[in-house]
Design an enzyme around this catalytic site. Structure first.
Site, short mmCIF file in Angstrom:
data_model
loop_
_atom_site.label_atom_id
_atom_site.label_comp_id
_atom_site.label_asym_id
_atom_site.label_seq_id
_atom_site.Cartn_x
_atom_site.Cartn_y
_atom_site.Cartn_z
N THR B 142 -66.69 -1.77 -41.94
CA THR B 142 -66.99 -1.07 -40.68
C THR B 142 -68.28 -1.66 -40.12
O THR B 142 -68.25 -2.67 -39.43
CB THR B 142 -67.09 0.46 -40.87
OG1 THR B 142 -68.01 0.75 -41.91
CG2 THR B 142 -65.74 1.05 -41.18
N THR B 179 -69.98 7.52 -48.03
CA THR B 179 -69.11 6.62 -47.25
C THR B 179 -68.98 5.25 -47.78
O THR B 179 -69.55 4.29 -47.28
CB THR B 179 -69.45 6.44 -45.79
OG1 THR B 179 -69.42 7.69 -45.20
CG2 THR B 179 -68.40 5.56 -45.07
N GLU B 265 -77.55 -0.34 -43.85
CA GLU B 265 -77.73 -0.48 -42.41
C GLU B 265 -79.19 -0.80 -42.09
O GLU B 265 -80.09 -0.01 -42.33
CB GLU B 265 -77.26 0.77 -41.69
CG GLU B 265 -75.72 0.81 -41.68
CD GLU B 265 -75.14 2.12 -41.17
OE1 GLU B 265 -75.90 3.09 -41.03
OE2 GLU B 265 -73.93 2.14 -40.94
N ASN B 388 -77.16 3.45 -35.95
CA ASN B 388 -76.62 4.80 -36.01
C ASN B 388 -76.75 5.59 -34.73
O ASN B 388 -76.08 6.60 -34.54
CB ASN B 388 -77.21 5.54 -37.20
CG ASN B 388 -76.56 5.06 -38.47
OD1 ASN B 388 -75.37 5.20 -38.63
ND2 ASN B 388 -77.35 4.43 -39.33
#
Lengths: 393, 393
Positions: B142, B179, B265, B388
């Site tokens: 993703t 996740t 991230e 995000n």
């Protein structure tokens, strides 16, 4: 502000680099009834250890507070520094050492520059003749961008009194008193146990209902001094006067708490998280805090992204009892999700509109019971990273 | 990579916007022994609910997985979508429905586009003749910036076998399967209980010892399929073969877990947090996780600021038993603090040097007992906020 029998002072002791006032004093002309709530962190700063020991007696007459240095993780030398600071202030004021509360905020792990403290304390004591509470509110700021103050007046038995408070804190803000100092003074006379009870209850739904980044500091202190110089008969028990005093106190604390969130490091949004329908109030608070502390939720607020799914995910891992098919969620009055799924229609567009506002409310209903809680938080922005990456440099 | 009896396929079903492959299939030519660990979030995605029910039988022969849509918070319609997906795959492969595991990752709260899934599944099944595990690793990404793979070979009773794994995940990474999807395949024959036990223990010290942002997702799944086609006698019990298999499995999982943290991230640092001297291993893990999840600590890492006081503060609120006068802390081999206070000397300069590195270790000793734990985390950077804030747009 008419608050009887308190004096204030603030000076520059050069503890901070910025050339701003960083050492402050609050003095009550008579011994005051005192209550305090300190950090729950197992690593406690020297001034917290010292002040907590002294407050056990329920009385205090002066508070000395510095910014720029937390005097935390400083060992025995730090304890000696806190004791010497309070002794110098006590001598200057002609008080016993035990009447002085000490508080510090700033960098952790650096010894307090006692030479500069010693040099500054005489001027600090002298300054009491001309200082104001505003001066103290400014001197205790660290990364705060504005001083935080609130005052309200009430009556007890026909006698007027005032409750005034100041606070500092903009990072490391989390329930249970996270890098936050707040000092409340009142000229009301309040019986010891009543003061303690009213204060703790007011803290629970104000300072302990805000969170900026989920970190709990080593120095947090919330202190109230009631010197009785308004001349009222002491407020006591669960009387109407006591309930009115508690409501007033809570108003002052909640106003200060909200100011702290609005000044949250890098905050661009002020968000109220209301959880209802929980099995218990404790469950509701768990769910609300998980949402308020989620980095993913907070960055979505910053991005004005109506990503309600992340909020459900946070509720889901909060530890609160949850049935996902009963969850519903609104941004202000816009229902985004019902029975655990997207509400459809215009919800996405309308919800995004709400998130463009500077202040909004997120309401989550768990659909299970009567438990409820409200907490206040900010978003997570670029600026938070800036401030905290470079804090010590 | 020589792993017998598995086939792979990945196609573009246009679930993601980017025009990348987003639907993948892993197929074992014979029914495989299977074990899985799913998210602990009370809000569980439809594929998690369906797959958890099926894995109870301990057998599986195919896994269908999509990225771009989590099929979470999608209610009954989401459950029907997961069931239909698995039925279409089962029909294409000539398997019973129950032999198919289903997994999804992506945006929460949006229904899976079943028209596109239906259109893509025939090509997905046909693609098994030519696909590779690499294709699957890419299709499940993703916000990942690189595909994550690892493979190791071992021997049991003179027979060689291989354990290979892929993973995805770069945000919402937190212990208890946040996740993160990871699929492990092996051609070794492993007895059911042994596979389950080895797998759970390996997960505990790999995927459950990493954290990027403290959020736990609705979709996490870690699945292992052992099809036995290497031809070894089934690995069982606490034999040397079983211990060797567990060590190999753990190596593969830990490599994948570290790859996830490195791809965290916006991550610019890879940090190993080692806590020793705790009263118990559980206390050590609590302390390590508090440090690894602290926004203040992580922004200091990003800023290359040797702010060891924030680490002590995080240890202090972790819930682990702590005596602040016994705490010590090192960055790699540089001792920053001892007996709870700054170590002095060149520590500041040397510590800052360590933090300039891309990878380093923070060692905290609590000085109380023999409990120890290691967790892996990243820093918190501007880029985390970027990714995000705009995730869904």
């Amino acid at each position: 502000m008419d608050i009887k029998g308190f004096q204030f002072s603030a000076v520059e002791a050069a503890i901070k680099k910025q050339g701003r006032k960083d050492l402050a004093l609050i003095f009550s002309e008579v011994p005051a009834q005192a209550a305090a709530v300190f950090t729950t962190n197992a690593v406690k700063a020297a001034p917290v250890l010292l002040s907590a020991e002294r407050i056990a007696g329920g009385r205090a007459q002066a508070l000395v507070v510095n910014s720029g240095n937390a005097n935390a993780c400083t060992g025995e030398q730090g304890m000696r520094a806190a004791r010497e600071t309070s002794r110098l202030v006590a001598e200057g004021l002609g008080l016993p050492d035990e009447a002085v509360q000490v508080s510090s905020t700033g960098v952790i792990g650096v010894q307090l520059p006692m030479d500069r403290m010693r040099a500054a304390i005489p001027a600090l004591v002298e300054g009491l003749t001309s200082g104001t509470l505003d001066d103290v509110a400014e001197a205790i700021m660290t990364t705060d961008t504005f001083p935080k103050m609130e005052a309200r007046s009430g009556q007890a038995g026909g006698v007027s009194y005032t409750v005034a408070g100041i606070a500092k804190g903009s990072g490391m803000i989390m329930p249970n008193m996270a890098t936050m100092l707040s000092f409340i003074i009142t000229d009301a006379a309040v019986e010891a146990q009543t003061l303690d009870r009213c204060f703790r209850r007011a803290v629970a739904t104000s300072f302990n209902a805000i969170t900026v980044d989920g970190d709990t500091s080593t120095n947090d202190t919330c202190l109230v001094l009631a010197n009785g110089m308004a001349g009222n008969q002491a407020i006591a028990g669960e009387t109407p006067e006591a309930l009115a005093f508690e409501a007033l106190l809570r108003d002052v604390l909640l106003s200060l708490a909200k100011q702290i969130v609005k000044d949250g490091e890098g905050a661009t949004k002020f968000v109220e998280i209301r959880v209802t329908g929980a099995k218990s109030d404790a469950d509701a608070k768990r769910a609300a805090m998980a949402v308020a502390n989620s980095s993913l939720v907070k960055t979505a607020f910053f991005g004005q992204d109506a990503n309600w799914g992340r909020i459900f995910a946070a509720v889901g891992y909060s530890g609160a009892e949850v049935d996902q098919s009963l969850l519903s969620l609104c941004f202000d009055t816009v229902c985004m999700a019902k029975h655990g799924v997207f509400a459809g229609g215009d919800a996405e567009a309308l919800g995004t509109e709400v998130l463009r506002k500077k202040e909004f409310t997120v309401s989550v209903d768990l659909g299970l019971g009567a438990g409820a809680a409200t907490v206040y938080t900010s978003d997570l922005s670029h600026e938070y990273v800036n401030i905290n990456a470079d804090y010590r440099s």
